[in-house]
Design a protein around this motif. Sequence first.
Motif, mmCIF file in Angstrom:
data_model
loop_
_atom_site.group_PDB
_atom_site.id
_atom_site.type_symbol
_atom_site.label_atom_id
_atom_site.label_comp_id
_atom_site.label_asym_id
_atom_site.label_seq_id
_atom_site.Cartn_x
_atom_site.Cartn_y
_atom_site.Cartn_z
ATOM 1 N N LYS A 1 0.804 -1.231 0.000
ATOM 2 C CA LYS A 1 0.000 0.000 0.000
ATOM 3 C C LYS A 1 0.834 1.277 0.000
ATOM 4 O O LYS A 1 0.620 2.146 -0.872
ATOM 5 C CB LYS A 1 -0.958 -0.009 1.185
ATOM 6 C CG LYS A 1 -1.845 1.245 1.268
ATOM 7 C CD LYS A 1 -2.851 1.125 2.386
ATOM 8 C CE LYS A 1 -3.612 2.431 2.567
ATOM 9 N NZ LYS A 1 -4.316 2.842 1.330
ATOM 10 N N PRO A 2 1.781 1.455 0.931
ATOM 11 C CA PRO A 2 2.548 2.708 0.908
ATOM 12 C C PRO A 2 3.381 2.894 -0.365
ATOM 13 O O PRO A 2 3.590 4.031 -0.801
ATOM 14 C CB PRO A 2 3.453 2.607 2.144
ATOM 15 C CG PRO A 2 3.492 1.162 2.489
ATOM 16 C CD PRO A 2 2.171 0.616 2.084
ATOM 17 N N MET A 3 3.824 1.810 -0.975
ATOM 18 C CA MET A 3 4.602 1.931 -2.207
ATOM 19 C C MET A 3 3.706 2.255 -3.396
ATOM 20 O O MET A 3 3.991 3.172 -4.176
ATOM 21 C CB MET A 3 5.376 0.631 -2.455
ATOM 22 C CG MET A 3 6.498 0.359 -1.470
ATOM 23 S SD MET A 3 7.891 1.497 -1.604
ATOM 24 C CE MET A 3 8.604 0.982 -3.160
ATOM 25 N N ARG A 4 2.594 1.528 -3.537
ATOM 26 C CA ARG A 4 1.722 1.729 -4.705
ATOM 27 C C ARG A 4 0.955 3.047 -4.623
ATOM 28 O O ARG A 4 0.734 3.712 -5.648
ATOM 29 C CB ARG A 4 0.739 0.559 -4.829
ATOM 30 C CG ARG A 4 -0.182 0.642 -6.063
ATOM 31 C CD ARG A 4 0.621 0.616 -7.333
ATOM 32 N NE ARG A 4 -0.210 0.720 -8.526
ATOM 33 C CZ ARG A 4 -0.610 1.877 -9.058
ATOM 34 N NH1 ARG A 4 -0.238 3.020 -8.496
ATOM 35 N NH2 ARG A 4 -1.359 1.905 -10.139
ATOM 36 N N ASP A 5 0.563 3.453 -3.425
ATOM 37 C CA ASP A 5 -0.170 4.713 -3.281
ATOM 38 C C ASP A 5 0.641 5.914 -3.729
ATOM 39 O O ASP A 5 0.095 6.902 -4.222
ATOM 40 C CB ASP A 5 -0.596 4.914 -1.819
ATOM 41 C CG ASP A 5 -1.818 4.088 -1.447
ATOM 42 O OD1 ASP A 5 -2.435 3.496 -2.361
ATOM 43 O OD2 ASP A 5 -2.151 4.024 -0.248
ATOM 44 N N LYS A 6 1.971 5.839 -3.552
ATOM 45 C CA LYS A 6 2.836 6.956 -3.933
ATOM 46 C C LYS A 6 3.299 6.870 -5.389
ATOM 47 O O LYS A 6 4.028 7.750 -5.856
ATOM 48 C CB LYS A 6 4.065 6.989 -3.009
ATOM 49 C CG LYS A 6 3.736 7.248 -1.553
ATOM 50 C CD LYS A 6 3.159 8.627 -1.341
ATOM 51 C CE LYS A 6 2.824 8.859 0.131
ATOM 52 N NZ LYS A 6 4.009 8.835 0.996
ATOM 53 N N ASN A 7 2.891 5.819 -6.090
ATOM 54 C CA ASN A 7 3.221 5.677 -7.514
ATOM 55 C C ASN A 7 4.720 5.716 -7.795
ATOM 56 O O ASN A 7 5.180 6.351 -8.754
ATOM 57 C CB ASN A 7 2.519 6.756 -8.353
ATOM 58 C CG ASN A 7 1.035 6.550 -8.414
ATOM 59 O OD1 ASN A 7 0.551 5.429 -8.539
ATOM 60 N ND2 ASN A 7 0.278 7.635 -8.313
ATOM 61 N N TYR A 8 5.481 5.037 -6.957
ATOM 62 C CA TYR A 8 6.918 4.937 -7.208
ATOM 63 C C TYR A 8 7.169 4.031 -8.414
ATOM 64 O O TYR A 8 6.309 3.247 -8.825
ATOM 65 C CB TYR A 8 7.634 4.364 -5.990
ATOM 66 C CG TYR A 8 7.546 5.225 -4.752
ATOM 67 C CD1 TYR A 8 7.929 6.565 -4.787
ATOM 68 C CD2 TYR A 8 7.100 4.699 -3.547
ATOM 69 C CE1 TYR A 8 7.853 7.358 -3.656
ATOM 70 C CE2 TYR A 8 7.030 5.487 -2.402
ATOM 71 C CZ TYR A 8 7.406 6.818 -2.462
ATOM 72 O OH TYR A 8 7.343 7.588 -1.343
ATOM 73 N N ILE A 9 8.382 4.114 -8.947
ATOM 74 C CA ILE A 9 8.792 3.241 -10.037
ATOM 75 C C ILE A 9 9.704 2.127 -9.532
ATOM 76 O O ILE A 9 9.596 0.984 -9.953
ATOM 77 C CB ILE A 9 9.497 4.040 -11.155
ATOM 78 C CG1 ILE A 9 8.490 4.940 -11.864
ATOM 79 C CG2 ILE A 9 10.155 3.108 -12.170
ATOM 80 C CD1 ILE A 9 9.088 5.794 -12.964
ATOM 81 N N THR A 10 10.604 2.461 -8.612
ATOM 82 C CA THR A 10 11.512 1.458 -8.064
ATOM 83 C C THR A 10 11.475 1.502 -6.534
ATOM 84 O O THR A 10 10.935 2.433 -5.936
ATOM 85 C CB THR A 10 12.969 1.678 -8.521
ATOM 86 O OG1 THR A 10 13.514 2.790 -7.799
ATOM 87 C CG2 THR A 10 13.045 1.943 -10.007
ATOM 88 N N VAL A 11 12.100 0.520 -5.937
ATOM 89 C CA VAL A 11 12.178 0.446 -4.483
ATOM 90 C C VAL A 11 13.031 1.580 -3.916
ATOM 91 O O VAL A 11 12.930 1.911 -2.720
ATOM 92 C CB VAL A 11 12.752 -0.929 -4.056
ATOM 93 C CG1 VAL A 11 14.223 -1.039 -4.433
ATOM 94 C CG2 VAL A 11 12.563 -1.179 -2.575
#
Length: 550
Positions: free
Chosen positions: A106-116
Amino acid sequence: MALHVPGLIMMVIFYLLVLGIGIWASVKSKRMEKNMLSGQMEVSFLGNRSVNLVVGVFTMTATWVGGGFIIGIAESVYDPTKGLIWALLPLQMSFSFIIGGLVFAKPMRDKNYITVMDPFQRKYGKGLTVVLAIVPFISEVMWCPVSLISLGVSVSFFSGLPLSLAIWISAAIAIIYTALGGLYSVAYTDVVQLLLVFCSFWLCAPFVLANEAHTEITQTAFNHTYQAPWLGHIESDEVWRWIDNFLVMSVGNLAFQEFHQRTLSSSSTSTARMICFISAGVVLLLGIPPVLIGAVAASTDWNMTSYGLPSPYERGEAAKVLPICLLHLTPTAIFVVAMGAIAGASMSSTDSCLLAATSIFTTNIYNAIRHQASDRELQWVIRVSIVVVGVLGTSLTHLDSSIMAFWILGADLSYTIMLPQLICVLFISVSNGYGAIAGYVLAFVMRVLCGEPLFGLPVILHFPGCTLEDGVYIQRFPFKTTCMLSALASIVVFSYVASLLFNKGILPERFDVFKVKSQEAPPPAEGAGEAEKEKADAPNENEPMLDTSC
């Protein structure tokens, strides 16, 4: 061994099938790029965030269930010095997916990141992120040998070619279609891979169990028949090392780009989480056949087979025990199909490693240094990077022929160095660049001082229980978890102290290299910049990746 013509023919067919699908997907990718407003990296690395639930489960599971997973489990279960208790990859992967879905998706996808590494770039800035990105990049490269060794073993087993030549040929094919199609090629070949693995290995398992050369595995699980019981055992002084390895192989996977690349490419946050939970069940199901094959190998009287004595372990061929079992304990047709599936699985897992390493290099290293690069320039950087990473990862295969050695080492670097960094940057608000540097250096130094036999690093930091065996020091203490927790603590402590010193005016602001005082208002994420704003106004870009229309 001598050339196995039917197997070689089937191997070529599977190679061409995976390569053909990869090229077809690359054509589809090029067509979609023309109609997309997103940046080049988002299309290449995340498939324009259009992966639906079905394809997502396939590509998430297939990324981990490759040749290294299949052959590595059978090897460990068969190895009389290890056994099933040391080969819990299916359980570890399942645990990893569940934790990832609950905590990180959730925190990664919500911020629309591309990489870790994008959360680091947002919070700490480009310069520090370039330094931090070196370790995850190396970890991704270390994963390439896992798939390539298993693939090379399969090919050389059929063709009689030297293992090194078989590995290079296999790597070349994976590099070609990955460079052409990016995530689209990877995702669609993953669908084929998983179907092949599931069908072929659940097909061959009953034939392996039905052969007359082995004793019932329920008896050999606890009794010494032809070798030590295949369930394995843990001595009292190995308990902490077992726990350490379990955590490394499960929680450590959550700092890998491959995992986050699948959740970030999903069509929504809820889809990303569901992909993790469903994959957790699928990976357990796919882990059963290689466990059964390894158990049968440990229960077989090899003198009753065409393989003969001595056993594979005594000949130093434990890493090939799965193809050996399929060749000598199943009909030729079953053997051919299963080995073809291994080839497809291994090659498809290799492309995931190539794409993950390239994602980090292009997005968080090259583009951070040369942020004015055009989409055309980035496309060439992506292609060249895939080739370079592929050659580098393939070159590492000469260091060790054990699949599990590279698997553990790659997860080791991710677990001890990057996992505490990721936890802090996502969930601990006080973390800053000073703490990140302190944790990075401490974890790296501690891990090097703990020693690593694969690279000939001696043990300098002796934890309790460290013993000398055959001239080599063996750490019994959970030193990897100790390194990870030490890094986590140091990040928090140094971040808090640095924040206190600068915010209270104890140190002049001109010494604040990482801008702790301005951290409360972070700049937009580099990985989710203008492309995301444009995407919000483009509803046609969220079409499902798997087109089921007629």
